[in-house]
Write an enzyme that holds these catalytic residues in place. Structure first.
Site, short mmCIF file in Angstrom:
data_model
loop_
_atom_site.label_atom_id
_atom_site.label_comp_id
_atom_site.label_asym_id
_atom_site.label_seq_id
_atom_site.Cartn_x
_atom_site.Cartn_y
_atom_site.Cartn_z
N CYS A 30 0.84 -1.19 0.00
CA CYS A 30 0.00 0.00 0.00
C CYS A 30 0.87 1.23 0.00
CB CYS A 30 -0.91 0.01 1.22
SG CYS A 30 0.04 0.12 2.74
N CYS A 33 3.01 1.71 3.20
CA CYS A 33 4.28 0.98 3.21
C CYS A 33 5.33 1.74 2.41
CB CYS A 33 4.13 -0.39 2.57
SG CYS A 33 2.85 -1.41 3.27
N ASP A 438 1.58 -34.40 -5.85
CA ASP A 438 2.69 -34.96 -5.11
C ASP A 438 2.25 -34.91 -3.65
OD1 ASP A 438 5.33 -35.67 -4.30
OD2 ASP A 438 5.65 -33.57 -3.82
N ASP A 621 6.11 -30.12 -5.63
CA ASP A 621 7.06 -29.13 -5.13
C ASP A 621 8.51 -29.62 -5.14
OD1 ASP A 621 6.89 -30.98 -3.06
OD2 ASP A 621 7.53 -29.47 -1.61
N ASP A 625 10.03 -33.70 -8.72
CA ASP A 625 8.81 -33.47 -9.48
C ASP A 625 9.05 -32.61 -10.72
OD1 ASP A 625 7.07 -34.81 -7.72
OD2 ASP A 625 7.16 -33.11 -6.36
#
EC number: 7.2.2.-
Lengths: 729, 55
Positions: A30, A33, A438, A621, A625
């Site tokens: 935002c 920030c 997975d 992940d 894989d």
């Protein structure tokens, strides 16, 4: 041992006596920030520039050379509540940014030219029905040519180049009919102007380019954004390693600055960022991110370790090897290359549409010319009519039909926590009808959880948590987190490979291996959970056991049910042992599962499904894989995935829930539906307009109106992709 | 119709000026952060030098 952080790898010299660094910052979303960060960093003396880029979530910093250490900025941002990581722009991203700017420049040129040519065209159109002198009309036509010709030569470059490339490769793409249409329209208009004719199509040609460039720019901008996100992800993983720079001195350096032969230190609880061989020390390592296997492996002198392994108990010294030496990785890399090659054959919807479209359009134009000649018209009139057909059918709305939907849909997916890694992922995801999960790290959370916390008295659990704070062991960290412990127990001592102990109010507390706490009897009687690590806790003569394991993602069950409700096939392919996979499959009610698979086995299964005509979505992940992620029709990875997998996956999802998988499927299905609808709108418009063009009554006014009308219709239809984030469960 | 002698070059010049302004804004990086730019417009001005010490 002395530890320093070395960011010199990321620092660039930006002009005289000024140094520059780019940081990727987490959690900036935002204006507040932005202002906080910029003020906070500018307040450091000698900082000359601190500018936040809210779109890319990065901070650019410049300071007087030699006065500041970059780690100071990272500390300052930490104080402000933001995690920042130094960031290195990849060459791929630089290329995307340059392309994006070039397209925007072309769009600017084309748009200004269109506006000015329109300003000249409108008097001509209205003059044709009132009292404009032919000389005035010619003058306006020449002025239009003066603006439109150079503008088209510049702004048409993206299309001309791409069309030329396609033609040199003896194929055709959407840009071929576009280029032919634009060049013919301009050429014919010049000839007509020379002959003092009534109609010239400069406005239509340049307007066409403008609309098409809008589509092209949106497409490119989405690609640039995904590339930027991918770059940030790489930086946020903060892959650094503790490298020995002296016999007893280590420096925390980015992985990019580590070379084969270097020696790095791997402490308990750290994730290894390099491939190498252990040369000193003994420890257990968790290789689940690489193999999917959740049992720890013992590492000692000579054991190879791979990037992504987590060090559990002891400290290791690792000699870095070249990636190619690692046989596991080489095998994965080879499978990955094969799979990626196969995937690049996927033809995007837009290309498929244009491959059908171009021959039809050109044939129609040719038939129109011949038809008029046979009907007795002059060659000149016949050709003018033929070109008018080409202009009318130029795929203006077609060029916008897909990029507009894609841009809006990717924005909507971003909001539900899904990032796109490749541009055509939406189309492919929408077709998916079979999901392969997975297990480790995908269906389960990557971090450990205490499963039986409820069985243990709260005060005892809290004490165990406080004691756990004194250990580096990841299992202890999970206990500490589950107990919400904040203050460590003073005087706690860790015994390597055994556990921690402390004495509080004269009572001895121990946390660690069951044997360390004298709790073997309890373990024997407890229900054996194949995946759990058992930790024991003793307080005086009381004994407790804690079962720690990777828990399922909180909404995994609901997501599986939601996928089933959408008639999508589900199965689990895991590299982990059978009991562990069976337990997860049972808990989630997934009848199809296979355990103990190698990366090649996973690919074989995907190929088998492909042969049966299934479009497979692979969600995984681990590094094991990565090849199957590439082999599948479309793939997704959680943000916690191994680097290689994340780079291979088409989409990346954030956070703990699994819900983004369903949200992404829904969003992409809706997007594909809209893309198809847009294509039909564009084609429907042509079906209406082409007979008018063939009959030879098209004026530049009609061409311009039809073109903008259809483009606006398509854009408005695309905006519907924005609405409604439906309830997914 | 002599007015065209003035109006046409004027129109071309204005169009050209617009284009130059656009290219300049592009070159100076004003389209690099569209989300941020939207917020910067409504953000407070920079505090004077002594202000950070007080707050």
């Amino acid at each position: 041992m002395h530890v320093t952080r070395d960011f010199s790898h990321y620092v660039r010299t930006a002009g005289e006596g000024v140094q520059h660094i780019d940081l990727a910052v987490e959690g900036v979303h935002c204006a507040g920030c932005m202002a906080k960060i910029e003020r906070g960093l500018s307040a450091i003396p000698d900082v000359t520039l601190a500018r936040v880029n809210l779109t890319d979530r990065r901070v650019a910093l410049e300071w007087k050379a030699g006065t500041l250490d970059p780690s100071r900025f990272i500390d300052r941002l930490e104080e402000l509540g933001y995690k920042a990581y130094p960031f290195e722009t990849e060459s791929a991203e630089v290329a995307e940014v340059a392309e994006s700017r070039f397209l925007l420049r072309c769009l600017g040129v084309a748009a200004f030219a269109t506006m000015n040519v329109m300003m000249l065209s409108i008097p001509v159109w209205s003059g044709n029905v009132s009292d404009m002198l032919p000389e005035q009309r010619d003058f306006f036509h020449w002025l239009s040519a003066l603006i439109a010709l150079p503008a088209a030569a510049y702004a048409g470059q993206p299309f001309f180049r791409s069309a030329w490339r396609a033609l040199s490769a003896k194929t055709t793409n959407m840009d071929v009919p576009i280029s032919i249409g634009v060049i013919l329209a301009l050429g014919m208009s010049v000839v007509e102007t020379i002959h003092h004719a009534e109609h010239a199509y400069f406005d239509a040609a340049i307007m066409l380019l403008t609309f098409l460039l809008v589509g092209r720019f949106l497409d490119q901008n989405m690609r640039r954004r995904t590339r930027a996100v991918a770059g940030n992800l790489a930086a946020l993983k903060a892959e650094t390693a503790a490298k020995f720079v002296g016999s007893d001195e280590i420096s925390q350096v980015p992985v990019a600055a580590i070379h084969p032969g270097d020696i790095v230190l791997l402490r308990p609880g750290e994730r290894c960022a390099v491939d190498g061989t252990v040369i000193e020390g003994r420890s257990e390592i968790d290789q689940s991110l690489i193999t999917g296997e959740t049992l720890y492996v013992t590492a000692e002198h000579g054991t190879p370790v791979y990037a992504g392994s987590m060090n559990i108990s002891g400290t290791l010294r690792v000699r870095v090897s070249a990636a190619s030496e690692a046989t596991l990785l080489a095998e994965i890399t080879r499978l990955l290359d094969n799979a990626l090659q196969a995937r690049s054959r996927y033809m995007r919807l837009a290309d498929r549409a244009s491959r059908l479209y171009a021959p039809v359009v050109h044939a129609t134009a040719l038939i129109t010319i011949l038809g008029w000649v046979i009907a007795g018209a002059s060659w000149h009139d016949a050709i003018v009519t033929g070109v008018a057909v080409l202009i009318i059918t130029c795929p203006c709305a077609l060029g916008l039909a897909i990029p507009t939907v894609q841009t809006i849909a990717s924005g909507a997916m971003f909001k539900s926590g899904v990032l796109l890694n490749s541009g055509d992922a939406i189309e492919r995801l929408a077709e998916a009808d079979h999901v392969i999960f997975d297990k480790t790290g995908t269906l389960t959370l990557p971090d450990l959880e205490v499963m039986n916390a409820a069985d243990i008295p709260a005060d005892v659990f809290e004490l165990a948590g406080r004691l756990a704070l004194s250990s580096h062991h990841p299992v202890a960290a999970a206990v500490a987190q589950a107990a919400g412990a904040r203050s460590p127990i003073v005087g706690a001592a860790e015994e390597a490979g055994q556990g921690v102990r402390a004495t509080v109010d004269g009572v001895e507390l121990r946390l660690g291996r069951p044997s360390f706490c004298g709790a073997e009897a309890l373990v024997g009687s407890a229900m054996v959970d194949p995946e759990a690590s058992i930790v024991a806790f003793s307080k005086g003569s009381d004994r407790f056991i804690l079962s720690v394991r990777q828990g399922l993602r909180p909404d995994a069950q609901a997501v599986i049910a939601a996928l089933k409700a959408r008639n999508i096939g589900i199965e689990i392919l895991s590299g982990d042992r059978e009991p562990a996979v069976k337990a997860a499959a049972h808990a989630l009610d997934i009848p199809e599962w296979r355990a103990g698979l190698t990366p090649a086995d996973k690919i074989a299964r995907i190929e088998e499904l492909k042969r049966r005509g299934a479009k497979v979505l692979m969600v995984g992940d681990g590094m094991n894989d990565a090849p199957s992620l590439a082999a599948a029709h479309v793939s997704m990875s959680p943000i916690s995935a191994a680097h290689l997998s994340q780079a291979t996956a088409d989409l990346v999802f954030l956070g703990r829930p699994l819900a983004p998988v369903v949200a992404a499927i829904d969003a992409s299905r809706k997007a594909l539906h809209l893309m198809r609808q847009n294509l039909w709108l564009a084609i429907g418009y042509n079906v209406l307009a082409v007979p008018v063009a063939i009959s030879g009554v098209v004026t530049p006014l009609i061409a311009a109106a039809a073109m903008s009308g259809s483009s606006i219709l398509v854009m408005l239809n695309s905006l519907r992709a924005r609405s409604a984030s439906r309830e997914i469960m | 119709m002599e007015i065209l002698v003035i109006l046409v070059p004027l129109a071309l010049m204005l169009g050209g000026a617009g284009l130059v302004a656009f290219l300049w804004s592009l070159r100076s990086g004003q389209y690099d952060d569209l989300d941020g730019a939207a917020w910067r417009a409504i953000a407070d001005d920079e505090q004077p030098q002594e202000a950070p010490a007080k707050r």
